[in-house]
Design a protein around this motif. Structure first.
Motif, PDB file in Angstrom:
ATOM      1  N   ARG A   1      -3.407   1.527  -2.782  1.00 11.63           N
ATOM      2  CA  ARG A   1      -3.329   2.354  -3.990  1.00 11.63           C
ATOM      3  C   ARG A   1      -2.094   2.020  -4.820  1.00 11.63           C
ATOM      4  NH1 ARG A   1      -3.016   7.877  -1.476  1.00 11.63           N
ATOM      5  NH2 ARG A   1      -2.232   6.675   0.277  1.00 11.63           N
TER       6      ARG A   1
ATOM      7  N   VAL B   1       8.442   0.847  -8.684  1.00  7.79           N
ATOM      8  CA  VAL B   1       7.610   0.508  -7.539  1.00  7.79           C
ATOM      9  C   VAL B   1       6.332  -0.167  -8.042  1.00  7.79           C
ATOM     10  CG1 VAL B   1       6.288   1.445  -5.591  1.00  7.79           C
ATOM     11  CG2 VAL B   1       8.514   2.450  -6.216  1.00  7.79           C
TER      12      VAL B   1
ATOM     13  N   TYR C   1       6.689  10.510  -0.865  1.00 11.01           N
ATOM     14  CA  TYR C   1       7.202   9.146  -0.801  1.00 11.01           C
ATOM     15  C   TYR C   1       6.927   8.444  -2.131  1.00 11.01           C
ATOM     16  CZ  TYR C   1       8.172   9.701   4.160  1.00 11.01           C
ATOM     17  OH  TYR C   1       8.701  10.122   5.350  1.00 11.01           O
TER      18      TYR C   1
ATOM     19  N   ASP D   1       0.843  -1.189   0.000  1.00 18.00           N
ATOM     20  CA  ASP D   1       0.000   0.000   0.000  1.00 18.00           C
ATOM     21  C   ASP D   1       0.881   1.243   0.000  1.00 18.00           C
ATOM     22  OD1 ASP D   1      -1.934   2.013   0.546  1.00 18.00           O
ATOM     23  OD2 ASP D   1      -3.141   0.604   1.708  1.00 18.00           O
ATOM     24  N   GLU D   2       0.580   2.203  -0.842  1.00 13.25           N
ATOM     25  CA  GLU D   2       1.313   3.470  -0.824  1.00 13.25           C
ATOM     26  C   GLU D   2       1.187   4.175   0.522  1.00 13.25           C
ATOM     27  OE1 GLU D   2       0.129   5.991  -4.007  1.00 13.25           O
ATOM     28  OE2 GLU D   2       0.913   4.681  -5.585  1.00 13.25           O
TER      29      GLU D   2
ATOM     30  N   ILE E   1       2.669  -1.914  -6.564  1.00 13.57           N
ATOM     31  CA  ILE E   1       1.766  -2.119  -5.436  1.00 13.57           C
ATOM     32  C   ILE E   1       1.077  -3.465  -5.657  1.00 13.57           C
ATOM     33  CG2 ILE E   1      -0.163  -1.208  -4.108  1.00 13.57           C
ATOM     34  CD1 ILE E   1       2.416   0.513  -4.066  1.00 13.57           C
TER      35      ILE E   1
ATOM     36  N   ILE F   1       6.448   4.516   1.246  1.00 13.45           N
ATOM     37  CA  ILE F   1       7.584   3.747   0.734  1.00 13.45           C
ATOM     38  C   ILE F   1       8.789   4.669   0.541  1.00 13.45           C
ATOM     39  CG2 ILE F   1       8.336   2.167  -1.073  1.00 13.45           C
ATOM     40  CD1 ILE F   1       5.203   2.075  -1.802  1.00 13.45           C
TER      41      ILE F   1
ATOM     42  N   ASP G   1       6.835   4.661  -9.867  1.00 16.58           N
ATOM     43  CA  ASP G   1       8.039   5.472  -9.725  1.00 16.58           C
ATOM     44  C   ASP G   1       9.277   4.632 -10.022  1.00 16.58           C
ATOM     45  OD1 ASP G   1       6.689   7.761  -9.072  1.00 16.58           O
ATOM     46  OD2 ASP G   1       7.081   7.660  -6.915  1.00 16.58           O
TER      47      ASP G   1
ATOM     48  N   ARG H   1       5.635   6.139  -5.118  1.00 18.30           N
ATOM     49  CA  ARG H   1       4.298   5.731  -5.533  1.00 18.30           C
ATOM     50  C   ARG H   1       4.392   4.697  -6.640  1.00 18.30           C
ATOM     51  NH1 ARG H   1       2.728  12.091  -5.869  1.00 18.30           N
ATOM     52  NH2 ARG H   1       2.305  12.424  -3.636  1.00 18.30           N
ATOM     53  N   ARG H   2       3.272   4.059  -6.902  1.00 19.18           N
ATOM     54  CA  ARG H   2       3.211   3.055  -7.961  1.00 19.18           C
ATOM     55  C   ARG H   2       3.806   3.610  -9.267  1.00 19.18           C
ATOM     56  NH1 ARG H   2      -0.796  -1.031  -8.892  1.00 19.18           N
ATOM     57  NH2 ARG H   2      -2.093  -0.082  -7.272  1.00 19.18           N
TER      58      ARG H   2
END
Length: 339
Positions: free
Chosen positions: A339, A332, A305, A139-140, A334, A144, A310, A307-308
């Protein structure tokens, strides 16, 4: 060749087995060849280091003389972590500036005797990620974070080893991303028993390098190079790995060996690289956020931070522009319901 002269670069190629196949890598990082049947994996090499490492170093020098003719093109996406699973992963925190900023984030004082003996925790070593494997998070909302670090892989270290002896028990040097889930850390530490869920799998650059192969880039038992961190193609930081440290690797290893032995294949980290000079940027997002807050930046403008999707890229930069460890280059993902 004596045990004191071992210019050697190795990596682990994905071959369907848990521990992969050990490769010899050229000084340029562009060519590779199998280490050979007698040295199938990096752990095999570490277990028999005193006999096997000089043999491989001689072979590497012969390949150097032949310009690595007949070898294969090195591709990082074929690589696992140098040690895909390790007997131990112990991480210290030796950069003063990082401690100053992180304990400010935690709203706690720096621990007593921080300058007297290393802070160390033991991380998970059963799953180590290769250079292009994704950072997988649930989960974001767990926040992270990346953490660029240098670590060493040891030979057998007997209990009671002192710092002078520990210098010669360092087999290899590696570059890693010690991912943290900042949103989970306060709750875990509040229990008084350390990290677990907040420290997912660690990612490694593909090439492990002996101190001798680093030459002048290995100084005072630390890597003497800057490490560059990029997020989504933009420079995030480039702190120097041998600046403002409280302890070096020999001293960390001696601290670990005070009451116990370390098996060959133990990975020992120095913690998140950090320089007080703001122009150097940061090697973790939380540190950058604390710096920005101290400068008066409002919450909504702080560095986010990860995120999906990145992309994180980390590499050490030599004076000639080379990358002695290759690069960590990962995205990244998830994987849970978040999210």
């Amino acid at each position: 060749m004596t045990a004191a002269c071992l210019p050697l670069r190795v990596a682990t190629r994905r071959n369907g087995a848990r521990d992969g196949e050990l490769m010899l890598v050229s000084p340029s990082g562009l060519r590779w060849t199998p280490a050979g049947r007698g040295v199938a994996t990096l752990q095999t090499l570490l277990d028999g280091w005193d006999a096997l490492a000089p043999q491989l170093a001689r072979r590497s020098q012969e390949l150097d003389a032949a310009a690595w003719a007949g070898t294969s093109v090195f591709e990082a996406n074929q690589c696992m972590a140098p040690l895909p699973r390790a007997y131990q992963w112990a991480d210290a925190s030796v950069y003063r500036n990082h401690a100053r900023l992180i304990y400010q984030w935690r709203q706690e004082p720096i621990p007593p005797r921080y300058e007297d003996e290393p802070l160390v925790y033991q991380g998970g070593s059963d799953v180590m990620l290769g250079p292009e494997e994704p950072v997988a998070a649930v989960d974001e909302a767990h926040l992270i974070d990346l953490e660029a670090e240098i670590a060493v892989i040891t030979k057998d270290v007997p209990m009671g080893t002192d710092a002078a002896q520990a210098v010669d028990l360092i087999a290899l040097v590696v570059l890693l991303n010690d991912v943290s889930l900042r949103g989970l850390i306060p709750g875990e530490l509040a229990k008084g028993f350390g990290f677990y869920q907040s420290k997912p799998a660690t990612s490694f650059a593909p090439i492990a390098v002996t101190p001798d192969a680093l030459g002048s880039a290995w100084k005072d038992c630390m890597l003497d190079l800057p490490v560059r961190i990029e997020i989504n193609g933009e420079r995030f930081g480039e702190p120097h790995a041998n600046s403002e440290v409280v302890f070096n690797f020999a001293q960390i290893i001696a601290h670990l060996a005070r009451t116990r032995s370390l098996a060959a294949g133990s990975i020992v980290g120095a913690g998140t690289i950090s320089n007080a000079d703001a122009a150097a940027g940061s090697a973790c997002i939380t540190e950058a956020r604390v710096r920005a807050q101290l400068d008066g930046m409002p919450e909504e403008r702080l560095p986010p931070y990860l995120r999906r999707g990145d992309r994180v890229r980390i590499f050490a930069r030599a004076p000639d522009g080379g990358m002695p460890f290759g690069a960590i280059d990962q995205r990244v993902e998830i994987v849970g319901g978040g999210r």
